[in-house]
Design an enzyme around this catalytic site. Structure first.
Site, PDB file in Angstrom:
ATOM      1  N   TYR A 195      41.354  36.951  49.115  1.00 46.98           N
ATOM      2  CA  TYR A 195      40.077  37.430  48.426  1.00 46.98           C
ATOM      3  C   TYR A 195      38.844  37.342  49.022  1.00 46.98           C
ATOM      4  O   TYR A 195      37.780  38.203  48.576  1.00 46.98           O
ATOM      5  CB  TYR A 195      40.189  37.050  47.034  1.00 46.98           C
ATOM      6  CG  TYR A 195      41.485  37.124  46.123  1.00 46.98           C
ATOM      7  CD1 TYR A 195      42.342  37.731  46.525  1.00 46.98           C
ATOM      8  CD2 TYR A 195      41.361  36.310  45.060  1.00 46.98           C
ATOM      9  CE1 TYR A 195      43.724  37.792  45.772  1.00 46.98           C
ATOM     10  CE2 TYR A 195      42.547  36.685  43.995  1.00 46.98           C
ATOM     11  CZ  TYR A 195      43.803  37.454  44.742  1.00 46.98           C
ATOM     12  OH  TYR A 195      44.757  37.293  43.841  1.00 46.98           O
ATOM     13  N   HIS A 226      51.225  32.813  48.463  1.00 46.76           N
ATOM     14  CA  HIS A 226      50.814  33.879  47.978  1.00 46.76           C
ATOM     15  C   HIS A 226      51.767  35.164  47.909  1.00 46.76           C
ATOM     16  O   HIS A 226      52.161  35.663  46.904  1.00 46.76           O
ATOM     17  CB  HIS A 226      49.640  34.587  48.872  1.00 46.76           C
ATOM     18  CG  HIS A 226      48.501  35.546  47.988  1.00 46.76           C
ATOM     19  ND1 HIS A 226      47.471  35.519  48.463  1.00 46.76           N
ATOM     20  CD2 HIS A 226      49.018  36.305  46.951  1.00 46.76           C
ATOM     21  CE1 HIS A 226      46.997  36.556  47.460  1.00 46.76           C
ATOM     22  NE2 HIS A 226      47.925  36.770  46.561  1.00 46.76           N
TER      23      HIS A 226
HETATM   24  N1  LIG Z   1      49.035  36.850  42.908  1.00 46.41           N
HETATM   25  C1  LIG Z   1      48.940  38.246  43.514  1.00 46.41           C
HETATM   26  O1  LIG Z   1      49.642  38.738  44.368  1.00 46.41           O
HETATM   27  C2  LIG Z   1      47.783  38.810  42.643  1.00 46.41           C
HETATM   28  C3  LIG Z   1      47.727  40.232  42.949  1.00 46.41           C
HETATM   29  C4  LIG Z   1      46.743  40.841  42.191  1.00 46.41           C
HETATM   30  C5  LIG Z   1      45.892  40.167  41.360  1.00 46.41           C
HETATM   31  N2  LIG Z   1      45.893  38.868  41.199  1.00 46.41           N
HETATM   32  C6  LIG Z   1      45.064  38.171  40.420  1.00 46.41           C
HETATM   33  O2  LIG Z   1      45.239  38.935  39.025  1.00 46.41           O
HETATM   34  C7  LIG Z   1      43.873  39.264  38.718  1.00 46.41           C
HETATM   35  C8  LIG Z   1      43.854  40.211  37.538  1.00 46.41           C
HETATM   36  O3  LIG Z   1      44.339  41.315  38.168  1.00 46.41           O
HETATM   37  P1  LIG Z   1      43.641  42.650  38.393  1.00 46.41           P
HETATM   38  O4  LIG Z   1      42.223  42.514  38.792  1.00 46.41           O
HETATM   39  O5  LIG Z   1      44.317  43.467  39.514  1.00 46.41           O
HETATM   40  O6  LIG Z   1      43.839  43.515  37.005  1.00 46.41           O
HETATM   41  P2  LIG Z   1      43.586  43.336  35.512  1.00 46.41           P
HETATM   42  O7  LIG Z   1      42.846  42.128  35.297  1.00 46.41           O
HETATM   43  O8  LIG Z   1      44.664  43.949  34.890  1.00 46.41           O
HETATM   44  O9  LIG Z   1      42.655  44.718  35.238  1.00 46.41           O
HETATM   45  C9  LIG Z   1      41.238  44.352  35.719  1.00 46.41           C
HETATM   46  C10 LIG Z   1      40.587  45.962  35.397  1.00 46.41           C
HETATM   47  O10 LIG Z   1      40.597  46.123  33.771  1.00 46.41           O
HETATM   48  C11 LIG Z   1      39.257  46.321  33.615  1.00 46.41           C
HETATM   49  N3  LIG Z   1      39.108  45.507  32.270  1.00 46.41           N
HETATM   50  C12 LIG Z   1      39.047  44.166  32.252  1.00 46.41           C
HETATM   51  N4  LIG Z   1      39.103  43.893  30.678  1.00 46.41           N
HETATM   52  C13 LIG Z   1      38.946  44.997  30.148  1.00 46.41           C
HETATM   53  C14 LIG Z   1      38.802  45.438  28.861  1.00 46.41           C
HETATM   54  N5  LIG Z   1      38.708  44.322  28.026  1.00 46.41           N
HETATM   55  N6  LIG Z   1      38.754  46.549  28.250  1.00 46.41           N
HETATM   56  C15 LIG Z   1      39.023  47.556  29.263  1.00 46.41           C
HETATM   57  N7  LIG Z   1      39.089  47.386  30.383  1.00 46.41           N
HETATM   58  C16 LIG Z   1      38.733  45.987  31.042  1.00 46.41           C
HETATM   59  C17 LIG Z   1      38.399  45.616  34.509  1.00 46.41           C
HETATM   60  O11 LIG Z   1      37.203  46.366  34.615  1.00 46.41           O
HETATM   61  P3  LIG Z   1      35.621  45.634  34.904  1.00 46.41           P
HETATM   62  O12 LIG Z   1      35.893  44.602  36.117  1.00 46.41           O
HETATM   63  O13 LIG Z   1      34.748  46.689  35.217  1.00 46.41           O
HETATM   64  O14 LIG Z   1      35.348  44.966  33.400  1.00 46.41           O
HETATM   65  C18 LIG Z   1      39.292  45.974  35.896  1.00 46.41           C
HETATM   66  O15 LIG Z   1      39.026  47.160  36.339  1.00 46.41           O
HETATM   67  C19 LIG Z   1      43.050  39.456  39.998  1.00 46.41           C
HETATM   68  O16 LIG Z   1      41.755  39.380  39.800  1.00 46.41           O
HETATM   69  C20 LIG Z   1      43.728  38.231  40.768  1.00 46.41           C
HETATM   70  O17 LIG Z   1      42.931  36.989  40.398  1.00 46.41           O
HETATM   71  C21 LIG Z   1      46.744  38.127  41.956  1.00 46.41           C
END
Ligand SMILES: NC(=O)c1ccc[n+]([C@@H]2O[C@H](COP(=O)([O-])OP(=O)(O)OC[C@H]3O[C@@H](n4cnc5c(N)ncnc54)[C@H](OP(=O)(O)O)[C@@H]3O)[C@@H](O)[C@H]2O)c1
Length: 280
Positions: A54, A110
């Site tokens: 990241y 990862h």
């Molecule tokens: N281990 C892995 O391979 C892997 C892969 C992918 C992700 N991850 C981890 O998982 C975390 C979360 O996943 P992600 O960022 O892909 O997706 P997510 O948390 O499912 O979704 C994030 C999106 O949802 C929006 N959002 C957040 N809260 C909301 C709400 N209450 N109402 C409406 N929209 C909302 C955010 O917008 P805004 O930011 O504009 O509010 C952003 O666009 C990552 O940040 C990372 O730490 C790990």
């Protein structure tokens, strides 16, 4: 069912405890990233999920320092990328320097990157990192059960956590059961479904209407009631608070089952099947 009182914590098989909800930091970089993570800490998040890939470990460390919180109050999680599978211990040491701390709470492999064929080395390295006190706990991410069994058999240590893709379009009932059978806690990445949320589906919208909460809160509560630790990301302080406000309502068993049933065989967000997708 797990204890879902607001102060409850998950206890991993090695005795480490983690909050019920974490904060995802992917894409939170630079000065704006520091501010967003700082807001998340102010909102009450006490688990921050970062990764070498990241490129924001420095920002995460700065936010923790600026928060004034005691280091012990915040669980820091990072991940070793594919290109470091044979140098995982050194990789963790570099993460510690960027984060400005002397220990992590959890480090994950990862992705297994099976064609590279080195994830057992990475797992062995994390076992050494834990023995040296560089991290309290160790786990994996994006592991299928056969990847889990391979590292358990060859290294003799069971991961404490498997962080995998889980959201209503890909609810992973089988993998949750396989993790639980091995005593492994499931963490959910993209728990809201990122850019493809299912907020207008009746299974999500109807309980939101009934309970007077948002669809995102319904989805996050669904994770909690399935014993999964979700890692929602938001750059918006209001949404950050909303995503932690999950303890004043509950879903019925039928409502949980209806959301689980939204799953689709092709529901992965970007086709990231760990048998094929690789990240270096
Ligand atoms: N281990 C892995 O391979 C892997 C892969 C992918 C992700 N991850 C981890 O998982 C975390 C979360 O996943 P992600 O960022 O892909 O997706 P997510 O948390 O499912 O979704 C994030 C999106 O949802 C929006 N959002 C957040 N809260 C909301 C709400 N209450 N109402 C409406 N929209 C909302 C955010 O917008 P805004 O930011 O504009 O509010 C952003 O666009 C990552 O940040 C990372 O730490 C790990």
């Amino acid at each position: 069912m797990v204890d879902l009182s607001p102060t409850a914590r998950h206890t991993l098989h090695d005795g480490t405890t983690l909050p019920l909800v974490g904060f995802g930091t992917y894409e939170l970089t630079g000065a704006e990233g520091v501010t967003a993570v700082r807001h998340a800490l102010d909102a009450g998040y006490r688990l921050l999920d970062t990764a070498v890939s990241y490129r924001n470990e420095t920002e995460v460390g700065r936010a923790v320092a600026a928060s004034g919180l005691d280091r012990e109050e915040v669980a820091l999680v990072t991940k070793v990328p594919g290109r470091r599978h044979r140098s995982a211990v050194e990789c963790v040491e570099e993460s510690l320097r960027r984060l400005g701390t002397d220990h992590l709470d959890l480090v994950l492999v990862h992705w297994p990157n099976p064609s590279q064929g080195e994830y057992e080395y990475a797992w062995d390295g994390l076992v050494q990192a834990r023995e040296r006190g560089l991290t309290r706990s160790i786990g994996v991410s994006n592991f299928h059960p056969h990847h889990l069994d391979r590292v358990i058999r060859s290294v003799g240590v069971t991961p404490a956590v498997n962080q995998v893709e889980v959201h209503p379009s890909f609810s992973q009932a089988g993998l949750l059961a396989e993790n639980a059978r091995r005593g492994i806690l499931t963490q959910a990445w993209s728990p809201l479904g990122k850019r493809q949320p299912r907020y207008t589906d009746t299974a999500v919208a109807a309980p939101a209407e009934r309970l007077g909460v948002t669809p995102a809160q319904v989805v996050l509560r669904w994770h909690l009631q399935r014993g999964v630790l979700p890692l929602p990301k938001s750059a918006t302080p209001e949404r950050q608070r909303e995503n932690l406000d999950l303890f004043g309502f509950s879903l019925s068993d039928d409502e949980v089952a209806a959301i689980t049933d939204l799953t689709r065989p092709d529901g992965r967000l970007f086709g990231g099947d760990p048998d094929h997708h690789e990240e270096h």
